[in-house]
Design an enzyme around this catalytic site. Structure first.
Site, mmCIF file in Angstrom:
data_model
loop_
_atom_site.group_PDB
_atom_site.id
_atom_site.type_symbol
_atom_site.label_atom_id
_atom_site.label_comp_id
_atom_site.label_asym_id
_atom_site.label_seq_id
_atom_site.Cartn_x
_atom_site.Cartn_y
_atom_site.Cartn_z
ATOM 1 N N ARG A 139 0.794 -1.231 0.000
ATOM 2 C CA ARG A 139 0.000 0.000 0.000
ATOM 3 C C ARG A 139 0.822 1.273 0.000
ATOM 4 N NH1 ARG A 139 -2.585 -3.956 2.599
ATOM 5 N NH2 ARG A 139 -4.777 -4.261 2.091
ATOM 6 N N HIS A 184 -1.009 -2.567 -4.466
ATOM 7 C CA HIS A 184 -0.454 -3.419 -5.526
ATOM 8 C C HIS A 184 -0.492 -2.752 -6.908
ATOM 9 C CE1 HIS A 184 0.023 -6.401 -2.545
ATOM 10 N NE2 HIS A 184 -1.125 -7.021 -2.638
ATOM 11 N N HIS A 235 2.847 -12.799 -5.863
ATOM 12 C CA HIS A 235 1.728 -12.971 -4.927
ATOM 13 C C HIS A 235 1.164 -14.395 -4.975
ATOM 14 C CE1 HIS A 235 -1.590 -11.609 -2.438
ATOM 15 N NE2 HIS A 235 -1.107 -10.380 -2.458
ATOM 16 N N ASP A 263 -1.219 -9.778 8.433
ATOM 17 C CA ASP A 263 -1.143 -9.077 7.148
ATOM 18 C C ASP A 263 -0.150 -7.947 7.343
ATOM 19 O OD1 ASP A 263 -1.491 -8.170 4.616
ATOM 20 O OD2 ASP A 263 -3.636 -7.723 4.799
ATOM 21 N N GLU A 313 5.366 -12.428 0.697
ATOM 22 C CA GLU A 313 5.752 -11.510 -0.374
ATOM 23 C C GLU A 313 7.021 -10.775 0.011
ATOM 24 O OE1 GLU A 313 1.980 -9.161 -1.048
ATOM 25 O OE2 GLU A 313 1.315 -10.757 0.253
#
Ligand code: BGC
Length: 381
Positions: A110, A135, A209, A281, A347
């Site tokens: 982000r 993304h 991803h 996350d 990631e």
């Protein structure tokens, strides 16, 4: 070595190749990647699928988004399964994919309010995640058709993917020429080399991803997978998942994966950060920092199949996303519904929102420089 040779030949036979076209693990000959038509976009653009295999790993990649549509590896008994979430048709990918298997750019993760200032100039990016840009915006690299070429080189087999992002695309400055190389080594490792150049100062943060489930795509939850991450700190976020700027210690928190533990062990703790993410996350600050060569940073293991994934990278950060927003509305390649926690992403990246955090490692790329990062995925059982 005979066992390895047999495994390679058995894998080749299963994929419809003859033993004669495949070398031993010491690899005199490796089979070239095979290209087929996968489907067409609404405007008629053809999307191809490339199949390649080496050292027991079988990989299927789409020219759309550079998507890993399938990645098969053996378990402890030599049984292959696809361990990456995906779809059967191009229509499904276009309709609604949460970046399954895709290449991500120009900026993985982000950027707050889709805004940043570079060399005194403000930029406004496409906003696609509440008020933020995620993304790369609403039509990032995951939704572009890449030019793909297959290659063999010694005992390696692979694909070179090219995409040119025009000046101003999704609000980013500069024409960005991107080259990503997917290599399957004779050991079955999947190596990803990213390179990019620009004609104006810009920001870049490329990643991949893949949604991993080492027990097999569609087999249920990954909460019993064991994970370790070589990071003593992470970047806490606000309710919009934008980093606050703090580099918090993982010690004494659910974020401590320095020793392997299951994903599920602490995921239900009433920690504010887990509430914001609806699970994990977050970006881990890797202890090794940015490195010239890929260094080991994480291990994922599925106790049921024995399959393991080891990640080495040149990158300073790792986003561990525990598949929190999979909500039972998508049906994958195996015909099974994906629910929350049915896969996880690891990631490798620079930190989220770096363009707005001068204290984070820089994501700025200038004309004359070449952006280069590498991540290696090694499989075992
Ligand atoms: C992000 C998640 C996001 C997901 C998209 C991950 O990289 O960290 O917040 O929901 O991508 O499916």
């Amino acid at each position: 070595m005979e066992t390895t040779r047999r495994t390679v030949i058995a894998a080749a036979a299963a994929a419809g190749l003859t033993a004669a076209t495949v070398g031993t693990a010491h690899g005199a000959t490796v089979r070239k990647p095979v290209k087929e038509l996968f489907g067409k976009l609404a405007d008629g653009t053809k999307v191809h699928r490339w199949s390649l295999q080496n050292g027991g790993t079988r990989l299927k990649v789409l020219s759309y988004g550079g998507i890993v549509q399938s990645l098969e590896i053996p378990d402890r008994h030599g049984r292959h399964r696809n361990v990456s979430l995906g779809f059967d048709t191009i229509e499904d990918y276009v309709a609604s994919s949460p970046y399954f298997g895709a290449l991500i750019g120009r900026y993985g993760n982000r950027i707050a309010k889709g805004r940043f200032t570079l060399d005194g100039k403000p930029y406004q990016l496409a906003v696609n995640d509440g008020e933020n840009s995620l993304h790369g915006g609403d039509k990032g690299f995951d939704k572009r058709v890449w030019d793909v070429e297959g290659f063999t080189s010694g005992s390696d087999v692979g694909l070179v993917l090219h995409y040119t992002s025009v000046d101003g695309e999704m609000g980013y400055p500069g024409t960005l020429r991107v080259k990503v190389t997917y290599t399957l080594t004779r050991h079955g490792d999947w190596r990803v080399d990213y390179a990019a150049t620009t004609d104006k100062a810009t920001v870049v943060n490329l990643t991949s991803h893949v949604y991993w489930n080492l027990a097999g795509e569609g087999s249920g939850s990954i909460y019993d997978h064991e994970l370790s991450i070589a990071g003593s700190r992470y970047t806490p976020v606000d309710s919009g998942l934008i980093p606050t700027g703090e580099l918090a210690r993982v010690a004494g928190s659910p974020f401590d994966f320095r020793r392997a533990k299951t994903v599920g062990e602490d995921i239900r703790e009433g920690h504010q950060q887990l509430l914001y993410g609806q699970g994990f996350d977050h970006n881990w600050v890797l202890d090794k920092g940015s490195t010239a060569k890929p260094e080991h940073v994480a291990v994922l293991r599925d106790p049921s199949s024995g399959r393991t994934l080891r990640i080495a990278t040149t990158e300073p950060g790792l986003q561990f996303y525990s598949g929190n927003f999979l909500d039972g509305t998508l049906v994958g390649t195996g015909g099974r519904v994906y629910r929350q926690g049915d896969a996880l992403c690891l990631e490798t990246q620079h930190f989220p929102d770096s363009p707005n955090h001068p204290s984070f490692p820089s994501t700025v790329l200038r004309p004359g420089q070449t952006y280069r990062t590498t991540t290696v995925h090694s499989f075992g059982a």
